[in-house]
Design an enzyme around this catalytic site. Structure first.
Site, PDB file in Angstrom:
ATOM      1  N   GLY A 186       0.805  -1.221   0.000  1.00 31.33           N
ATOM      2  CA  GLY A 186       0.000   0.000   0.000  1.00 31.33           C
ATOM      3  C   GLY A 186       0.834   1.265   0.000  1.00 31.33           C
ATOM      4  O   GLY A 186       0.579   2.196  -0.778  1.00 31.33           O
ATOM      5  N   HIS A 238      -4.687 -16.479  -9.720  1.00 32.44           N
ATOM      6  CA  HIS A 238      -3.407 -15.992  -9.195  1.00 32.44           C
ATOM      7  C   HIS A 238      -2.860 -17.042  -8.241  1.00 32.44           C
ATOM      8  O   HIS A 238      -3.151 -17.046  -7.057  1.00 32.44           O
ATOM      9  CB  HIS A 238      -3.630 -14.667  -8.468  1.00 32.44           C
TER      10      HIS A 238
END
EC number: 1.1.1.37
Length: 309
Positions: free
Chosen positions: A14, A175
């Site tokens: 982030g 994924h």
């Protein structure tokens, strides 16, 4: 008025994404985390890099979701990593709780935003985000294929001894270990990759790509990749905010494409101001389609586990 990008989770992914968003001046950044002081400190630190790096955007670090109101993009990086001995079901349960909390707080405040999911298990959490937000399918998308394709392209460039900038590649699927790199759709400046690399070496590269995240986890011992995941996320942000119509592999909601329904799955798509503007259906051969179905079974199993919780 500048676009507003809210990043939920001020960890390595982030905060690194926040840095690159700021350095590219894509918009103002709101960094949210549950730990008091962490988003505030990282936000202030990043703001102070502006005079040196030459960017000028507003950066807010906060524990309060109210600051995210009217975001153009919401990025969710919050989630627990998979620990030794932790089952797939345990990881789904923990991160489903985190995802529900994040989305239920952020989505109502930004009803026109595009949500980009980055936490794992990626395809399952993206599916959950669509459910919780109630957003249309084009405005909830998962970041996985951009990262996985970048790893694939990197390994091909290393093997072929050419610039990574000249590698064009496509990858599909969930994924994880069942992802489907597509050598038939991989070229080096338009030249088939098989002109540079033998099938045996290409198979080894594909396997290394599938294990790419785990390779970094094993090297770091504590923690996981964050430079490439955040760069992949920012590439998607830029494609949306600048309406670039990029053709990128992303986790998209499928309704019949590739024979798949009610699933988030990695496919090539056109990414622009509308989010996922369309899914591209490649003419896969039987072998490729079999690998896609196998990958879809793994993702569907994970989504089924989520639904039972």
């Amino acid at each position: 008025m500048r676009p507003k990008i809210s990043i939920i989770g001020a960890g390595f992914v982030g905060s690194t994404a926040a840095h690159w968003i700021a350095s590219k001046e894509l918009g103002d950044v709101v960094l949210v985390d549950i730990i008091d002081g962490v988003p505030q400190g990282k936000g202030l630190d990043l703001l102070q890099a502006g005079p040196i790096e030459g960017f000028d955007v507003k950066i807010t670090g906060t524990n309060d979701y109210a600051a995210t109101a009217n975001s153009d993009i919401i990025i969710v990086t919050s989630g627990a990593p998979r620990k030794p001995g932790m089952s797939r079901e345990d990881l789904i349960r923990v991160n489903a709780d985190i995802t529900r909390d994040c989305i239920s707080k952020a989505a109502p405040l930004s009803p026109d935003a595009v949500i980009i999911m980055v936490n794992n298990p990626l395809d399952t959490m993206t599916y959950l985000a669509k459910q919780v937000s109630g957003f249309p399918k084009n405005r909830v998308v998962g970041q996985a294929g951009v990262l996985d394709t970048a790893r694939y392209r990197t390994f091909i460039a290393m093997e072929a001894g050419v610039s990574v900038e000249d590698i064009q590649a496509m990858l599909m699927g969930g994924h994880g270990d069942e992802m489907v790199p597509l050598p038939r759709f991989t070229t080096i400046s338009g030249i088939p990759v098989t002109e540079f690399i033998s099938k045996e070496r290409l198979d080894a590269i594909i396997e290394r790509t599938r294990k790419g995240g785990g390779e970094i986890v094993n090297l770091l011992k504590t923690g996981s990749a964050y430079y490439a995941p955040s760069a992949a996320t920012v590439q998607m942000v830029e494609a949306i905010l600048r309406d670039k119509k990029r053709v990128l592999p992303c986790a998209c909601y499928l309704e019949g494409e590739y024979g798949l329904n009610d699933i988030y799955f990695g496919v090539p798509c056109v990414l622009g101001a509308g989010g996922v503007e369309r899914v591209l259906e490649l003419p896969l051969n039987d072998e490729e389609m079999a690998l896609v179905r196998k990958s879809a079974e793994a993702v569907s199993s994970s989504i089924a586990t989520l639904k039972q919780m």
